[in-house]
Design a protein around this motif. Structure first.
Motif, PDB file in Angstrom:
ATOM      1  N   LEU A 176       0.814  -1.209   0.000  1.00 42.02           N
ATOM      2  CA  LEU A 176       0.000   0.000   0.000  1.00 42.02           C
ATOM      3  C   LEU A 176       0.851   1.265   0.000  1.00 42.02           C
ATOM      4  CD1 LEU A 176      -2.653  -0.985   2.725  1.00 42.02           C
ATOM      5  CD2 LEU A 176      -2.992  -0.931   0.248  1.00 42.02           C
ATOM      6  N   ALA A 177       0.272   2.338  -0.517  1.00 41.06           N
ATOM      7  CA  ALA A 177       0.879   3.668  -0.487  1.00 41.06           C
ATOM      8  C   ALA A 177      -0.144   4.671   0.006  1.00 41.06           C
ATOM      9  CB  ALA A 177       1.381   4.063  -1.869  1.00 41.06           C
ATOM     10  N   ASP A 178       0.343   5.770   0.572  1.00 41.83           N
ATOM     11  CA  ASP A 178      -0.515   6.850   1.073  1.00 41.83           C
ATOM     12  C   ASP A 178      -1.533   6.314   2.090  1.00 41.83           C
ATOM     13  OD1 ASP A 178      -1.179   9.494   1.294  1.00 41.83           O
ATOM     14  OD2 ASP A 178      -2.480   9.541  -0.474  1.00 41.83           O
ATOM     15  N   VAL A 179      -1.030   5.513   3.022  1.00 47.03           N
ATOM     16  CA  VAL A 179      -1.887   4.907   4.047  1.00 47.03           C
ATOM     17  C   VAL A 179      -2.238   5.971   5.092  1.00 47.03           C
ATOM     18  CG1 VAL A 179      -2.083   3.085   5.773  1.00 47.03           C
ATOM     19  CG2 VAL A 179      -0.704   2.710   3.697  1.00 47.03           C
ATOM     20  N   ASP A 180      -3.508   6.051   5.422  1.00 50.72           N
ATOM     21  CA  ASP A 180      -3.966   7.003   6.440  1.00 50.72           C
ATOM     22  C   ASP A 180      -4.199   6.243   7.737  1.00 50.72           C
ATOM     23  OD1 ASP A 180      -4.923   9.153   7.845  1.00 50.72           O
ATOM     24  OD2 ASP A 180      -6.852   9.250   6.819  1.00 50.72           O
ATOM     25  N   ASP A 181      -3.183   6.218   8.601  1.00 46.66           N
ATOM     26  CA  ASP A 181      -3.272   5.424   9.831  1.00 46.66           C
ATOM     27  C   ASP A 181      -2.489   6.141  10.935  1.00 46.66           C
ATOM     28  OD1 ASP A 181      -2.905   3.475  11.903  1.00 46.66           O
ATOM     29  OD2 ASP A 181      -3.406   1.911  10.454  1.00 46.66           O
ATOM     30  N   ASP A 182      -3.207   6.779  11.839  1.00 49.01           N
ATOM     31  CA  ASP A 182      -2.560   7.558  12.896  1.00 49.01           C
ATOM     32  C   ASP A 182      -1.797   6.681  13.876  1.00 49.01           C
ATOM     33  OD1 ASP A 182      -3.226  10.081  12.017  1.00 49.01           O
ATOM     34  OD2 ASP A 182      -5.104  10.173  13.147  1.00 49.01           O
ATOM     35  N   LEU A 183      -2.245   5.443  14.093  1.00 46.28           N
ATOM     36  CA  LEU A 183      -1.520   4.565  15.016  1.00 46.28           C
ATOM     37  C   LEU A 183      -0.135   4.244  14.470  1.00 46.28           C
ATOM     38  CD1 LEU A 183      -1.233   2.855  17.514  1.00 46.28           C
ATOM     39  CD2 LEU A 183      -2.450   0.999  16.342  1.00 46.28           C
ATOM     40  N   VAL A 184      -0.062   3.896  13.178  1.00 48.45           N
ATOM     41  CA  VAL A 184       1.243   3.606  12.581  1.00 48.45           C
ATOM     42  C   VAL A 184       2.124   4.855  12.622  1.00 48.45           C
ATOM     43  CG1 VAL A 184       2.460   2.880  10.489  1.00 48.45           C
ATOM     44  CG2 VAL A 184       0.299   1.786  11.124  1.00 48.45           C
ATOM     45  N   ARG A 185       1.545   6.016  12.360  1.00 49.77           N
ATOM     46  CA  ARG A 185       2.328   7.256  12.429  1.00 49.77           C
ATOM     47  C   ARG A 185       2.902   7.462  13.831  1.00 49.77           C
ATOM     48  NH1 ARG A 185      -2.330   9.420   9.498  1.00 49.77           N
ATOM     49  NH2 ARG A 185      -1.793   9.645   7.287  1.00 49.77           N
ATOM     50  N   GLN A 186       2.080   7.263  14.858  1.00 48.22           N
ATOM     51  CA  GLN A 186       2.550   7.468  16.227  1.00 48.22           C
ATOM     52  C   GLN A 186       3.637   6.467  16.604  1.00 48.22           C
ATOM     53  OE1 GLN A 186       1.862  10.075  18.258  1.00 48.22           O
ATOM     54  NE2 GLN A 186       0.755  10.827  16.460  1.00 48.22           N
ATOM     55  N   LEU A 187       3.503   5.235  16.170  1.00 47.92           N
ATOM     56  CA  LEU A 187       4.540   4.240  16.447  1.00 47.92           C
ATOM     57  C   LEU A 187       5.850   4.623  15.752  1.00 47.92           C
ATOM     58  CD1 LEU A 187       2.381   0.998  16.096  1.00 47.92           C
ATOM     59  CD2 LEU A 187       3.355   1.906  18.217  1.00 47.92           C
ATOM     60  N   CYS A 188       5.753   5.090  14.506  1.00 49.14           N
ATOM     61  CA  CYS A 188       6.955   5.516  13.779  1.00 49.14           C
ATOM     62  C   CYS A 188       7.597   6.734  14.444  1.00 49.14           C
ATOM     63  CB  CYS A 188       6.609   5.827  12.327  1.00 49.14           C
ATOM     64  SG  CYS A 188       6.256   4.372  11.309  1.00 49.14           S
ATOM     65  N   LEU A 189       6.786   7.687  14.870  1.00 42.92           N
ATOM     66  CA  LEU A 189       7.316   8.875  15.533  1.00 42.92           C
ATOM     67  C   LEU A 189       8.042   8.508  16.817  1.00 42.92           C
ATOM     68  CD1 LEU A 189       4.370  11.386  14.996  1.00 42.92           C
ATOM     69  CD2 LEU A 189       6.702  11.635  14.095  1.00 42.92           C
ATOM     70  N   ARG A 190       7.487   7.551  17.581  1.00 38.98           N
ATOM     71  CA  ARG A 190       8.147   7.157  18.829  1.00 38.98           C
ATOM     72  C   ARG A 190       9.435   6.407  18.542  1.00 38.98           C
ATOM     73  NH1 ARG A 190      10.642   7.454  22.297  1.00 38.98           N
ATOM     74  NH2 ARG A 190      10.335   7.122  24.530  1.00 38.98           N
ATOM     75  N   MET A 191       9.466   5.602  17.488  1.00 36.66           N
ATOM     76  CA  MET A 191      10.713   4.944  17.094  1.00 36.66           C
ATOM     77  C   MET A 191      11.757   5.979  16.677  1.00 36.66           C
ATOM     78  SD  MET A 191       9.619   1.536  14.957  1.00 36.66           S
ATOM     79  CE  MET A 191       8.744   0.176  15.728  1.00 36.66           C
ATOM     80  N   HIS A 192      11.313   6.985  15.934  1.00 32.02           N
ATOM     81  CA  HIS A 192      12.237   8.037  15.514  1.00 32.02           C
ATOM     82  C   HIS A 192      12.798   8.780  16.711  1.00 32.02           C
ATOM     83  CE1 HIS A 192      13.125  12.270  14.404  1.00 32.02           C
ATOM     84  NE2 HIS A 192      13.796  11.680  13.431  1.00 32.02           N
ATOM     85  N   ARG A 193      11.969   9.030  17.697  1.00 28.29           N
ATOM     86  CA  ARG A 193      12.447   9.722  18.898  1.00 28.29           C
ATOM     87  C   ARG A 193      13.528   8.917  19.603  1.00 28.29           C
ATOM     88  NH1 ARG A 193       8.674  11.469  24.086  1.00 28.29           N
ATOM     89  NH2 ARG A 193      10.383  12.203  25.418  1.00 28.29           N
ATOM     90  N   GLU A 194      13.329   7.596  19.718  1.00 26.19           N
ATOM     91  CA  GLU A 194      14.348   6.750  20.338  1.00 26.19           C
ATOM     92  C   GLU A 194      15.596   6.688  19.464  1.00 26.19           C
ATOM     93  OE1 GLU A 194      16.455   4.478  22.886  1.00 26.19           O
ATOM     94  OE2 GLU A 194      14.533   5.465  23.316  1.00 26.19           O
ATOM     95  N   LEU A 195      15.397   6.715  18.151  1.00 22.57           N
ATOM     96  CA  LEU A 195      16.526   6.685  17.230  1.00 22.57           C
ATOM     97  C   LEU A 195      17.386   7.937  17.386  1.00 22.57           C
ATOM     98  CD1 LEU A 195      17.635   4.921  14.863  1.00 22.57           C
ATOM     99  CD2 LEU A 195      16.323   6.380  13.319  1.00 22.57           C
ATOM    100  N   SER A 196      16.747   9.091  17.591  1.00 21.67           N
ATOM    101  CA  SER A 196      17.485  10.356  17.667  1.00 21.67           C
ATOM    102  C   SER A 196      17.945  10.685  19.088  1.00 21.67           C
ATOM    103  CB  SER A 196      16.625  11.500  17.126  1.00 21.67           C
ATOM    104  OG  SER A 196      15.409  11.613  17.842  1.00 21.67           O
ATOM    105  N   GLU A 197      17.226  10.173  20.109  1.00 25.56           N
ATOM    106  CA  GLU A 197      17.579  10.440  21.506  1.00 25.56           C
ATOM    107  C   GLU A 197      17.546   9.130  22.273  1.00 25.56           C
ATOM    108  OE1 GLU A 197      14.927  13.365  23.072  1.00 25.56           O
ATOM    109  OE2 GLU A 197      15.669  14.969  21.772  1.00 25.56           O
ATOM    110  N   GLU A 198      18.652   8.382  22.227  1.00 23.30           N
ATOM    111  CA  GLU A 198      18.708   7.062  22.844  1.00 23.30           C
ATOM    112  C   GLU A 198      18.463   7.131  24.347  1.00 23.30           C
ATOM    113  OE1 GLU A 198      21.695   3.178  23.147  1.00 23.30           O
ATOM    114  OE2 GLU A 198      22.471   5.126  22.505  1.00 23.30           O
ATOM    115  N   THR A 199      17.679   6.170  24.868  1.00 26.64           N
ATOM    116  CA  THR A 199      17.465   6.032  26.306  1.00 26.64           C
ATOM    117  C   THR A 199      17.980   4.667  26.745  1.00 26.64           C
ATOM    118  OG1 THR A 199      15.245   5.086  26.040  1.00 26.64           O
ATOM    119  CG2 THR A 199      15.408   7.491  26.194  1.00 26.64           C
ATOM    120  N   SER A 200      18.230   4.520  28.054  1.00 29.87           N
ATOM    121  CA  SER A 200      18.792   3.264  28.545  1.00 29.87           C
ATOM    122  C   SER A 200      17.792   2.125  28.487  1.00 29.87           C
ATOM    123  CB  SER A 200      19.305   3.441  29.976  1.00 29.87           C
ATOM    124  OG  SER A 200      18.262   3.829  30.842  1.00 29.87           O
ATOM    125  N   GLY A 201      16.516   2.435  28.413  1.00 24.15           N
ATOM    126  CA  GLY A 201      15.498   1.403  28.270  1.00 24.15           C
ATOM    127  C   GLY A 201      14.979   1.308  26.850  1.00 24.15           C
TER     128      GLY A 201
END
Length: 300
Positions: free
Chosen positions: A131-156
């Motif tokens: 699929l392309a141009d998927v409209d799914d806020d849950l997937v967006r939020q999961l990706c955003l949280r992964m990106h945050r961990e990717l850019s600002e590593e935490t010990s957990g």
């Protein structure tokens, strides 16, 4: 370098790499943040499920791709999502203009195998829709949280990524595949950590705070599935497991800085950071000063 990064590098040989999870010891999932030039992209057959997420709008940018006679032409706006399942070979991918801040998340087949163990069916990762141009806020939020961990590593962070990737796989299978009827066993039954099992888990965390604390290990200690453990732990403690462990590792870092002669690099390693630099940034965010400054002030 893990096979995920090898696949990403093979698929996007001319794309600028901004961030990568290489060296983070993530399990069954990987992520890369890239800038892409206008080009035709080689399209190897993926051994991993790829979720692509546009972090920002690229003016005039479009992605044209085709697989099995299905042609997709998508404008690249902030929040745009693409799915490419395992085994789906793309016949062509064309990027019309340079694209900035594109997040690529790769999910291993083992993630889908783990999900199958917890469901009433055996879902196939190849059945997830292309699929392309998927409209799914849950997937967006999961990706955003992964990106945050990717850019600002935490010990957990490793445990957090396990939980996020598990949630992403479950959502992809139940919402976008021919196995959409797969359900998690006992979801309607309240699964709780009683006092004895909670104490056993907390004691294990404290005794192994400088070791690899994976979701699989903690759920085994609690005698629960990985899916049910994260939810039950949060209900019992008020915080998700990765946040609890991050706080305990910060306490451990403070103790080491005060009461040992360990180098800052060793403290970072004992608190499960991938480098002294990421440890320093995380410590400063939480404490308001660098580990070295904290040690000097504690000694006076």
């Amino acid at each position: 370098m893990a096979q995920f990064e090898v696949f990403g590098d093979r698929k996007f040989p001319t794309a600028g790499l901004l961030l990568t999870s290489a060296g983070r010891d993530w399990s069954g999932v990987s992520a890369q943040l890239r800038n892409h030039a206008a080009c035709d992209v080689p399209a190897p057959s993926p051994d991993e499920m790829e979720v692509t997420f546009a972090m920002t709008t690229s003016a005039g940018g479009r992605v044209e791709r085709c697989s099995g006679g299905q042609f997709q032409d998508t404008a690249v706006r902030s929040g745009t999502l693409w799915f490419c399942p395992i085994g789906v070979r793309e016949d062509a991918i064309r990027i019309t203009r340079p694209l900035s801040n594109i997040l690529h998340v790769f999910l291993a087949k083992s993630q889908f195998d783990s999900f199958a163990e917890m469901t009433s069916r055996t879902p196939s990762p190849a059945n997830v829709a292309y699929l392309a141009d998927v409209d799914d806020d849950l997937v967006r939020q999961l990706c955003l949280r992964m990106h945050r961990e990717l850019s600002e590593e935490t010990s957990g962070g490793k445990l957090l990524i396990e939980c996020l990737s598990q949630a992403l796989v479950a959502h992809l299978v139940t919402s976008y595949s021919g196995d959409a009827k797969a359900t998690l066993g006992h979801d309607r039954v309240a699964i709780r950590l009683d006092d004895a099992r909670l104490r056993r888990v907390l004691d294990y965390i404290h005794a192994n705070i400088d070791q690899d604390l994976s979701l699989a290990k903690l759920s085994d200690v609690a005698c629960l599935s990985k899916h049910h453990f994260a939810r039950a732990f949060r209900e019992a403690t008020g915080v998700p497991p990765h946040r609890y462990i991050s706080a305990r590792r910060l306490d451990h870092a403070v103790s080491l800085l005060k009461g040992s002669q360990s180098s800052l690099a060793d403290v970072a390693y004992l608190c499960r950071f991938s480098s002294q630099a990421t440890f320093t940034r995380a410590f400063r965010r939480q404490v308001g000063m660098s580990p070295g400054e904290y040690r000097r002030r504690s000694a006076t």
